[in-house]
Write a protein that holds these residues in place. Structure first.
Motif, PDB file in Angstrom:
ATOM      1  N   GLN A  22     -45.928  -3.240  61.057  1.00 54.77           N
ATOM      2  CA  GLN A  22     -45.714  -3.604  59.641  1.00 54.77           C
ATOM      3  C   GLN A  22     -45.384  -5.093  59.944  1.00 54.77           C
ATOM      4  OE1 GLN A  22     -41.759  -2.126  58.389  1.00 54.77           O
ATOM      5  NE2 GLN A  22     -42.750  -0.412  57.581  1.00 54.77           N
ATOM      6  N   LEU A  23     -44.707  -5.667  61.018  1.00 52.73           N
ATOM      7  CA  LEU A  23     -44.748  -7.004  61.373  1.00 52.73           C
ATOM      8  C   LEU A  23     -45.919  -7.841  61.650  1.00 52.73           C
ATOM      9  CD1 LEU A  23     -41.571  -7.229  63.528  1.00 52.73           C
ATOM     10  CD2 LEU A  23     -41.885  -8.186  61.373  1.00 52.73           C
ATOM     11  N   GLN A  24     -46.796  -6.787  62.372  1.00 53.29           N
ATOM     12  CA  GLN A  24     -48.265  -7.195  62.832  1.00 53.29           C
ATOM     13  C   GLN A  24     -48.911  -7.574  61.319  1.00 53.29           C
ATOM     14  OE1 GLN A  24     -48.623  -8.163  65.992  1.00 53.29           O
ATOM     15  NE2 GLN A  24     -50.507  -9.422  65.197  1.00 53.29           N
ATOM     16  N   ALA A  25     -48.837  -6.550  60.494  1.00 55.07           N
ATOM     17  CA  ALA A  25     -49.727  -6.673  59.359  1.00 55.07           C
ATOM     18  C   ALA A  25     -49.239  -7.952  58.472  1.00 55.07           C
ATOM     19  CB  ALA A  25     -49.417  -5.214  58.545  1.00 55.07           C
ATOM     20  N   GLU A  26     -47.869  -8.170  58.544  1.00 51.21           N
ATOM     21  CA  GLU A  26     -47.315  -9.264  57.685  1.00 51.21           C
ATOM     22  C   GLU A  26     -48.012 -10.583  58.402  1.00 51.21           C
ATOM     23  OE1 GLU A  26     -43.215  -8.602  56.808  1.00 51.21           O
ATOM     24  OE2 GLU A  26     -42.928 -10.838  56.930  1.00 51.21           O
ATOM     25  N   LEU A  27     -48.037 -10.497  59.713  1.00 53.26           N
ATOM     26  CA  LEU A  27     -48.410 -11.860  60.407  1.00 53.26           C
ATOM     27  C   LEU A  27     -49.786 -12.013  60.220  1.00 53.26           C
ATOM     28  CD1 LEU A  27     -46.443 -11.502  63.908  1.00 53.26           C
ATOM     29  CD2 LEU A  27     -46.149 -13.055  62.207  1.00 53.26           C
ATOM     30  N   ALA A  28     -50.714 -10.921  60.130  1.00 54.97           N
ATOM     31  CA  ALA A  28     -51.860 -11.120  59.780  1.00 54.97           C
ATOM     32  C   ALA A  28     -52.399 -11.741  58.642  1.00 54.97           C
ATOM     33  CB  ALA A  28     -52.735  -9.711  59.943  1.00 54.97           C
ATOM     34  N   ASN A  29     -51.354 -11.464  57.667  1.00 52.76           N
ATOM     35  CA  ASN A  29     -51.868 -12.206  56.148  1.00 52.76           C
ATOM     36  C   ASN A  29     -51.306 -13.789  56.279  1.00 52.76           C
ATOM     37  OD1 ASN A  29     -52.815  -9.793  55.300  1.00 52.76           O
ATOM     38  ND2 ASN A  29     -50.870  -8.999  54.666  1.00 52.76           N
ATOM     39  N   GLN A  30     -50.643 -14.345  57.149  1.00 50.65           N
ATOM     40  CA  GLN A  30     -50.035 -15.509  57.190  1.00 50.65           C
ATOM     41  C   GLN A  30     -51.189 -16.428  57.962  1.00 50.65           C
ATOM     42  OE1 GLN A  30     -47.360 -16.694  55.846  1.00 50.65           O
ATOM     43  NE2 GLN A  30     -47.031 -14.673  54.927  1.00 50.65           N
ATOM     44  N   CYS A  43     -43.657 -13.075  69.349  1.00 49.78           N
ATOM     45  CA  CYS A  43     -43.735 -14.027  70.306  1.00 49.78           C
ATOM     46  C   CYS A  43     -43.319 -15.490  69.803  1.00 49.78           C
ATOM     47  CB  CYS A  43     -45.182 -14.470  70.721  1.00 49.78           C
ATOM     48  SG  CYS A  43     -45.570 -15.781  71.964  1.00 49.78           S
ATOM     49  N   PRO A  44     -42.333 -16.233  70.340  1.00 52.30           N
ATOM     50  CA  PRO A  44     -41.989 -17.382  69.951  1.00 52.30           C
ATOM     51  C   PRO A  44     -42.857 -18.576  70.140  1.00 52.30           C
ATOM     52  CG  PRO A  44     -40.812 -16.862  71.898  1.00 52.30           C
ATOM     53  CD  PRO A  44     -41.631 -15.710  71.704  1.00 52.30           C
ATOM     54  N   LYS A  45     -43.805 -18.405  70.895  1.00 50.88           N
ATOM     55  CA  LYS A  45     -44.803 -19.451  70.865  1.00 50.88           C
ATOM     56  C   LYS A  45     -45.888 -19.535  70.150  1.00 50.88           C
ATOM     57  CE  LYS A  45     -43.216 -20.486  75.600  1.00 50.88           C
ATOM     58  NZ  LYS A  45     -41.897 -21.147  75.392  1.00 50.88           N
ATOM     59  N   CYS A  46     -46.574 -18.572  69.917  1.00 50.83           N
ATOM     60  CA  CYS A  46     -47.757 -18.686  69.032  1.00 50.83           C
ATOM     61  C   CYS A  46     -47.577 -18.108  67.673  1.00 50.83           C
ATOM     62  CB  CYS A  46     -48.996 -17.480  69.582  1.00 50.83           C
ATOM     63  SG  CYS A  46     -48.409 -15.985  69.414  1.00 50.83           S
ATOM     64  N   GLU A  47     -46.229 -17.140  67.568  1.00 55.81           N
ATOM     65  CA  GLU A  47     -45.620 -16.465  66.204  1.00 55.81           C
ATOM     66  C   GLU A  47     -46.682 -15.871  65.746  1.00 55.81           C
ATOM     67  OE1 GLU A  47     -42.228 -19.878  65.191  1.00 55.81           O
ATOM     68  OE2 GLU A  47     -44.052 -19.890  64.028  1.00 55.81           O
ATOM     69  N   ARG A  48     -47.822 -15.180  66.619  1.00 56.10           N
ATOM     70  CA  ARG A  48     -48.692 -14.253  65.654  1.00 56.10           C
ATOM     71  C   ARG A  48     -48.904 -13.107  66.405  1.00 56.10           C
ATOM     72  NH1 ARG A  48     -52.350 -16.158  62.258  1.00 56.10           N
ATOM     73  NH2 ARG A  48     -53.193 -18.058  62.251  1.00 56.10           N
ATOM     74  N   ASN A  49     -47.938 -12.626  67.207  1.00 58.86           N
ATOM     75  CA  ASN A  49     -48.090 -11.172  67.621  1.00 58.86           C
ATOM     76  C   ASN A  49     -46.645 -10.561  67.835  1.00 58.86           C
ATOM     77  OD1 ASN A  49     -49.618  -9.299  69.287  1.00 58.86           O
ATOM     78  ND2 ASN A  49     -48.763  -9.791  71.185  1.00 58.86           N
ATOM     79  N   ALA A  50     -46.487  -9.405  67.267  1.00 52.55           N
ATOM     80  CA  ALA A  50     -45.447  -8.739  67.522  1.00 52.55           C
ATOM     81  C   ALA A  50     -45.485  -7.709  68.510  1.00 52.55           C
ATOM     82  CB  ALA A  50     -45.346  -7.830  65.927  1.00 52.55           C
ATOM     83  N   GLN A  51     -44.557  -7.639  69.307  1.00 50.11           N
ATOM     84  CA  GLN A  51     -44.474  -6.808  70.482  1.00 50.11           C
ATOM     85  C   GLN A  51     -43.212  -6.026  70.672  1.00 50.11           C
ATOM     86  OE1 GLN A  51     -46.941 -10.114  72.906  1.00 50.11           O
ATOM     87  NE2 GLN A  51     -45.510  -8.681  74.270  1.00 50.11           N
ATOM     88  N   LEU A  52     -43.432  -4.853  71.669  1.00 53.98           N
ATOM     89  CA  LEU A  52     -42.280  -3.860  71.804  1.00 53.98           C
ATOM     90  C   LEU A  52     -41.994  -4.574  73.383  1.00 53.98           C
ATOM     91  CD1 LEU A  52     -43.428  -0.482  70.952  1.00 53.98           C
ATOM     92  CD2 LEU A  52     -42.222  -1.854  69.776  1.00 53.98           C
ATOM     93  N   LEU A  53     -40.788  -4.100  73.618  1.00 54.05           N
ATOM     94  CA  LEU A  53     -40.129  -4.287  75.014  1.00 54.05           C
ATOM     95  C   LEU A  53     -39.186  -3.540  75.515  1.00 54.05           C
ATOM     96  CD1 LEU A  53     -39.686  -6.609  77.291  1.00 54.05           C
ATOM     97  CD2 LEU A  53     -38.143  -7.652  76.001  1.00 54.05           C
ATOM     98  N   GLU A  54     -39.059  -3.074  76.485  1.00 55.67           N
ATOM     99  CA  GLU A  54     -37.998  -2.233  76.985  1.00 55.67           C
ATOM    100  C   GLU A  54     -37.009  -3.009  77.705  1.00 55.67           C
ATOM    101  OE1 GLU A  54     -40.886   1.338  78.271  1.00 55.67           O
ATOM    102  OE2 GLU A  54     -38.799   1.756  78.823  1.00 55.67           O
ATOM    103  N   PRO A  55     -35.480  -2.934  77.392  1.00 58.27           N
ATOM    104  CA  PRO A  55     -34.723  -3.848  78.223  1.00 58.27           C
ATOM    105  C   PRO A  55     -34.747  -3.765  79.627  1.00 58.27           C
ATOM    106  CG  PRO A  55     -33.641  -2.661  76.290  1.00 58.27           C
ATOM    107  CD  PRO A  55     -35.089  -1.927  76.574  1.00 58.27           C
ATOM    108  N   GLY A  56     -34.416  -4.850  80.013  1.00 57.17           N
ATOM    109  CA  GLY A  56     -34.291  -5.003  81.731  1.00 57.17           C
ATOM    110  C   GLY A  56     -35.189  -5.532  82.392  1.00 57.17           C
TER     111      GLY A  56
END
Length: 157
Positions: A56-64, A7-20
């Protein structure tokens, strides 16, 4: 296809997205995000690979404590320092391959081989010699591998 982003706003949450989709919501801060302006950190055909990167990204974000540190490159553009490893969009390492998959992959790549050579190439890919012998016998009995000549193994065409 599955896209992974933070998320570019909070920079605390990694997410999945399907195109479209034109927009999506952050599951953490609930802000609406325009998908055309997202920085995609990985694109995967397999959902499991995308979930692994997201974890992996979420774990990395949790440590920041302050979210994702943003830095400037020499040309003045911004980048997130923690994501340099994911910019190549290669999937993360997955589970180790099974013994039968390793043997079949070697035979597919190299063609018919002397058993000792096949064992050597499989050992290079991380398969133990004892496991190799056991699995080779199972593959022969199963019919995936055959012996065209004494001491030689090949994949069944």
């Amino acid at each position: 296809m599955y896209l992974v982003f933070v998320c570019p706003k909070c920079e605390r949450n990694a997410q999945l997205l399907e195109p479209g989709h034109k927009t999506t919501r952050c599951q953490r801060c609930n802000s609406i995000i325009q998908t055309k302006s997202l920085r995609i950190l990985g694109a995967f055909e397999d959902r499991e690979d995308a979930v692994l990167l997201r974890a992996q990204l979420q774990a990395e974000l949790a440590n920041q404590p302050d979210g994702v540190p943003v830095q400037r490159k020499e040309d003045g553009t911004l980048y997130q320092a923690n994501y340099h490893a994911f910019e190549t969009k290669e999937p993360p390492k997955t589970k180790p391959k099974k013994a039968d998959e390793i043997i079949c992959a070697v035979l597919r790549e190299k063609g018919p081989l002397i058993v000792a050579d096949c064992e050597y190439y499989c050992k290079e890919k991380g398969l133990e010699p004892e496991k190799f012998q056991e699995m080779l016998q199972k593959l022969i009995l199963k019919g995936d591998v055959y012996r065209p000549d004494k001491g030689i193994v090949a994949l069944v065409p």
